[in-house]
Write a protein that holds these residues in place. Structure first.
Motif, PDB file in Angstrom:
ATOM      1  N   PRO A  80       0.712  -1.190   0.039  1.00 23.38           N
ATOM      2  CA  PRO A  80       0.189  -0.029  -0.097  1.00 23.38           C
ATOM      3  C   PRO A  80       0.841   1.228  -0.114  1.00 23.38           C
ATOM      4  O   PRO A  80       1.921   1.515   0.699  1.00 23.38           O
ATOM      5  CB  PRO A  80      -0.900  -0.168   1.371  1.00 23.38           C
ATOM      6  CG  PRO A  80      -0.417  -1.253   2.011  1.00 23.38           C
ATOM      7  CD  PRO A  80       0.627  -2.239   1.322  1.00 23.38           C
ATOM      8  N   PRO A  81       0.439   2.216  -0.880  1.00 18.56           N
ATOM      9  CA  PRO A  81       1.394   3.649  -0.922  1.00 18.56           C
ATOM     10  C   PRO A  81       1.368   4.341   0.556  1.00 18.56           C
ATOM     11  O   PRO A  81       2.289   4.810   0.776  1.00 18.56           O
ATOM     12  CB  PRO A  81       0.532   4.218  -1.834  1.00 18.56           C
ATOM     13  CG  PRO A  81      -0.671   3.853  -1.923  1.00 18.56           C
ATOM     14  CD  PRO A  81      -0.836   2.400  -1.708  1.00 18.56           C
ATOM     15  N   ASP A  82       0.404   4.020   1.278  1.00 22.54           N
ATOM     16  CA  ASP A  82       0.536   4.611   2.671  1.00 22.54           C
ATOM     17  C   ASP A  82       0.689   4.023   3.780  1.00 22.54           C
ATOM     18  O   ASP A  82      -0.213   3.104   4.272  1.00 22.54           O
ATOM     19  CB  ASP A  82      -0.752   5.617   2.795  1.00 22.54           C
ATOM     20  CG  ASP A  82      -0.894   6.664   3.982  1.00 22.54           C
ATOM     21  OD1 ASP A  82       0.428   6.484   4.426  1.00 22.54           O
ATOM     22  OD2 ASP A  82      -2.095   7.025   4.465  1.00 22.54           O
ATOM     23  N   LEU A  83       1.548   3.459   4.167  1.00 21.58           N
ATOM     24  CA  LEU A  83       1.927   2.740   5.478  1.00 21.58           C
ATOM     25  C   LEU A  83       2.038   3.393   6.877  1.00 21.58           C
ATOM     26  O   LEU A  83       3.185   3.662   7.258  1.00 21.58           O
ATOM     27  CB  LEU A  83       3.409   1.811   5.260  1.00 21.58           C
ATOM     28  CG  LEU A  83       3.252   0.993   3.965  1.00 21.58           C
ATOM     29  CD1 LEU A  83       4.743   0.373   3.975  1.00 21.58           C
ATOM     30  CD2 LEU A  83       2.340  -0.315   4.389  1.00 21.58           C
ATOM     31  N   ALA A  84       0.674   3.681   7.251  1.00 23.88           N
ATOM     32  CA  ALA A  84       0.731   4.576   8.348  1.00 23.88           C
ATOM     33  C   ALA A  84       0.450   3.693   9.763  1.00 23.88           C
ATOM     34  O   ALA A  84      -0.559   3.721  10.210  1.00 23.88           O
ATOM     35  CB  ALA A  84      -0.312   5.616   8.051  1.00 23.88           C
ATOM     36  N   VAL A  85       1.489   2.962  10.181  1.00 19.78           N
ATOM     37  CA  VAL A  85       1.436   2.439  11.537  1.00 19.78           C
ATOM     38  C   VAL A  85       2.851   2.937  12.194  1.00 19.78           C
ATOM     39  O   VAL A  85       3.887   2.144  12.269  1.00 19.78           O
ATOM     40  CB  VAL A  85       1.455   1.053  11.201  1.00 19.78           C
ATOM     41  CG1 VAL A  85       1.181   0.036  12.565  1.00 19.78           C
ATOM     42  CG2 VAL A  85       0.322   0.466   9.998  1.00 19.78           C
ATOM     43  N   PRO A  86       2.611   3.938  12.555  1.00 20.35           N
ATOM     44  CA  PRO A  86       3.694   4.505  13.362  1.00 20.35           C
ATOM     45  C   PRO A  86       4.364   3.696  14.498  1.00 20.35           C
ATOM     46  O   PRO A  86       5.787   3.803  14.820  1.00 20.35           O
ATOM     47  CB  PRO A  86       3.300   5.972  13.930  1.00 20.35           C
ATOM     48  CG  PRO A  86       2.101   6.072  13.952  1.00 20.35           C
ATOM     49  CD  PRO A  86       1.408   4.862  13.139  1.00 20.35           C
ATOM     50  N   SER A  87       3.821   2.893  15.382  1.00 20.76           N
ATOM     51  CA  SER A  87       4.217   1.910  16.333  1.00 20.76           C
ATOM     52  C   SER A  87       4.775   0.871  15.767  1.00 20.76           C
ATOM     53  O   SER A  87       5.452   0.109  16.844  1.00 20.76           O
ATOM     54  CB  SER A  87       3.176   1.890  17.392  1.00 20.76           C
ATOM     55  OG  SER A  87       1.902   1.089  16.713  1.00 20.76           O
ATOM     56  N   LEU A 124       7.833   5.207   9.241  1.00 24.22           N
ATOM     57  CA  LEU A 124       7.672   4.042  10.279  1.00 24.22           C
ATOM     58  C   LEU A 124       8.781   4.004  11.193  1.00 24.22           C
ATOM     59  O   LEU A 124       9.754   3.326  11.358  1.00 24.22           O
ATOM     60  CB  LEU A 124       7.509   2.820   9.524  1.00 24.22           C
ATOM     61  CG  LEU A 124       6.501   2.426   8.644  1.00 24.22           C
ATOM     62  CD1 LEU A 124       6.558   1.050   7.784  1.00 24.22           C
ATOM     63  CD2 LEU A 124       5.090   2.600   9.159  1.00 24.22           C
ATOM     64  N   HIS A 125       8.990   5.219  12.049  1.00 23.90           N
ATOM     65  CA  HIS A 125      10.018   5.809  12.994  1.00 23.90           C
ATOM     66  C   HIS A 125      10.140   4.753  14.094  1.00 23.90           C
ATOM     67  O   HIS A 125      11.362   4.780  14.356  1.00 23.90           O
ATOM     68  CB  HIS A 125       9.743   7.004  13.501  1.00 23.90           C
ATOM     69  CG  HIS A 125       9.630   8.038  12.250  1.00 23.90           C
ATOM     70  ND1 HIS A 125      10.594   8.552  11.787  1.00 23.90           N
ATOM     71  CD2 HIS A 125       8.576   8.810  11.988  1.00 23.90           C
ATOM     72  CE1 HIS A 125      10.296   9.377  10.750  1.00 23.90           C
ATOM     73  NE2 HIS A 125       9.052   9.541  10.812  1.00 23.90           N
TER      74      HIS A 125
END
Length: 155
Positions: free
Chosen positions: A11-18, A40-41
């Protein structure tokens, strides 16, 4: 989700910061690595090996300051390794073998003082090995450079 039969693209938006580990090895993924992966810090392990990933080595991986393991082995990635790899100061293991990387290994690789494993085998690297690779000697346990086009003396 490793070693399944997942197909398609990331997916172009991998927004799972944890998220601390992204393990998608051994599937049939065939996309480029999305720029959002750099967001994804908390990621310490990124394993996209043994897929059909295409495109270039994403410089945005340089944003992953906690990354200790990077495995992009056995894909269809190309171009050169960006200097941003030097920002991954905690990196212990990097596997980029069996791709289509070209050019030279960035001299900044010598800044990765925790690196114990490096696999760059079966690519299309040319030029001399950077002398800075010798700075890795205290921590380096395994280095795989076979089946490239390196020139010149060993550093």
């Amino acid at each position: 989700l490793s070693d399944n039969n997942l197909k398609g693209t990331l997916p172009p938006d991998l927004a799972v910061p944890s998220l601390s580990s992204l393990l998608l090895k051994g599937n049939n993924l065939s996309s480029t690595i999305p720029t959002s992966i750099g967001d994804l810090h908390s990621l310490t392990t990124l394993d996209l090996s043994h897929n059909e990933m295409t495109g270039t080595f994403p410089s945005h991986i340089g944003n992953l300051s906690k990354l200790t393991t990077l495995d992009l082995n056995t894909n269809q990635l190309s171009a050169s390794i960006p200097t941003e790899i030097s920002t991954l100061s905690l990196l212990q293991s990097v596997h980029l073998g069996k791709n289509h990387f070209v050019g030279s290994i960035p001299s900044q690789i010598g800044l990765l003082t925790h690196l114990s494993e490096i696999n760059l085998q079966e690519n299309e690297f040319s030029f001399e090995l950077p002398t800075e690779i010798g700075l890795l000697a205290p921590s380096l346990e395994k280095i795989q450079l076979q089946k490239n086009q390196f020139l010149g003396p060993l550093p």
